[in-house]
Design a protein around this motif. Structure first.
Motif, PDB file in Angstrom:
ATOM      1  N   GLY A   5      45.583 123.129  19.046  1.00 49.09           N
ATOM      2  CA  GLY A   5      45.849 124.171  18.073  1.00 49.09           C
ATOM      3  C   GLY A   5      46.841 123.765  16.996  1.00 49.09           C
ATOM      4  O   GLY A   5      47.034 124.489  16.040  1.00 49.09           O
ATOM      5  N   GLU A   6      47.464 122.613  17.135  1.00 44.51           N
ATOM      6  CA  GLU A   6      48.376 122.095  16.117  1.00 44.51           C
ATOM      7  C   GLU A   6      47.758 120.844  15.520  1.00 44.51           C
ATOM      8  O   GLU A   6      48.089 119.733  15.882  1.00 44.51           O
ATOM      9  N   SER A   9      47.375 118.820   9.066  1.00 45.68           N
ATOM     10  CA  SER A   9      47.064 119.731   7.963  1.00 45.68           C
ATOM     11  C   SER A   9      45.864 119.245   7.153  1.00 45.68           C
ATOM     12  O   SER A   9      45.107 120.066   6.628  1.00 45.68           O
ATOM     13  N   TYR A  32      43.644 139.033   8.181  1.00 49.01           N
ATOM     14  CA  TYR A  32      44.444 138.876   9.395  1.00 49.01           C
ATOM     15  C   TYR A  32      43.554 138.674  10.618  1.00 49.01           C
ATOM     16  O   TYR A  32      43.867 137.873  11.501  1.00 49.01           O
ATOM     17  N   ILE A  35      42.309 135.117  10.643  1.00 51.65           N
ATOM     18  CA  ILE A  35      43.397 134.237  11.085  1.00 51.65           C
ATOM     19  C   ILE A  35      43.564 134.320  12.602  1.00 51.65           C
ATOM     20  O   ILE A  35      43.683 133.293  13.280  1.00 51.65           O
ATOM     21  N   ALA A  36      43.555 135.526  13.146  1.00 51.04           N
ATOM     22  CA  ALA A  36      43.705 135.715  14.598  1.00 51.04           C
ATOM     23  C   ALA A  36      42.545 135.088  15.357  1.00 51.04           C
ATOM     24  O   ALA A  36      42.735 134.483  16.417  1.00 51.04           O
ATOM     25  N   GLU A  39      42.950 131.280  15.402  1.00 49.47           N
ATOM     26  CA  GLU A  39      44.012 130.904  16.334  1.00 49.47           C
ATOM     27  C   GLU A  39      43.566 131.093  17.776  1.00 49.47           C
ATOM     28  O   GLU A  39      43.819 130.234  18.631  1.00 49.47           O
ATOM     29  N   GLY A  44      44.631 126.780  15.654  1.00 44.53           N
ATOM     30  CA  GLY A  44      45.984 126.837  15.129  1.00 44.53           C
ATOM     31  C   GLY A  44      46.228 128.033  14.239  1.00 44.53           C
ATOM     32  O   GLY A  44      45.329 128.818  13.934  1.00 44.53           O
ATOM     33  N   ALA A  45      47.471 128.161  13.838  1.00 41.65           N
ATOM     34  CA  ALA A  45      47.887 129.273  12.987  1.00 41.65           C
ATOM     35  C   ALA A  45      47.622 128.916  11.529  1.00 41.65           C
ATOM     36  O   ALA A  45      48.029 127.861  11.057  1.00 41.65           O
ATOM     37  N   VAL A  46      46.920 129.791  10.845  1.00 38.47           N
ATOM     38  CA  VAL A  46      46.626 129.623   9.430  1.00 38.47           C
ATOM     39  C   VAL A  46      47.412 130.699   8.693  1.00 38.47           C
ATOM     40  O   VAL A  46      47.428 131.855   9.111  1.00 38.47           O
ATOM     41  N   LYS A  47      48.043 130.320   7.617  1.00 38.90           N
ATOM     42  CA  LYS A  47      48.814 131.287   6.845  1.00 38.90           C
ATOM     43  C   LYS A  47      47.903 132.011   5.855  1.00 38.90           C
ATOM     44  O   LYS A  47      46.940 131.440   5.341  1.00 38.90           O
TER      45      LYS A  47
END
Length: 119
Positions: A5-6, A9, A32, A35-36, A39, A44-47
């Motif tokens: 998940g990391e 980039s 949102y 994004i959820a 993840e 991973g987390a996307v802004k």
């Protein structure tokens, strides 16, 4: 070494357009929730500042439609839906990605002599 998940980039930048279309394949959604979903599936987390410009490009290209809906108990949301063109683009990208991934995996798995001259 990255944990699940990391991801680097560069990998996310290269795939997020395709992944965001895929997130809409099952039906309309908002930023949102996309994004959820990414993840929750180990990507991973996307802004939001990364995702929303991609969704805007998809809208400009005709891949998604956007509908603003007022919120019942909070702020309104933009809902994104795939168009027929977006579904076609996703299928094209998916097929290309699967070929690229297969070629990359084969290349990474093969034993090649070091210093071989390539004609």
């Amino acid at each position: 070494m990255s944990s699940p998940g990391e991801w680097p980039s560069d990998w996310m930048r290269a795939t997020l357009g395709m992944l965001s279309l895929c997130a809409l394949e099952q039906g309309e959604s908002y930023g949102y929730a996309i994004i959820a979903d990414l993840e929750a599936n180990g990507l991973g987390a996307v802004k939001g500042g990364t995702l929303y410009p991609i969704l805007a490009r998809h809208e400009s290209a005709g891949f998604v439609t956007v509908e603003w809906r007022p919120g019942e108990a909070g702020p309104g949301r933009k809902y994104f839906s795939l168009t027929d063109l977006g579904r076609s683009e996703l299928e094209r990208m998916r097929a290309q990605w699967l070929r690229f991934a297969a070629n990359s995996n084969a290349y990474l798995s093969s034993a090649r002599p070091v210093g071989t001259d390539i004609p």
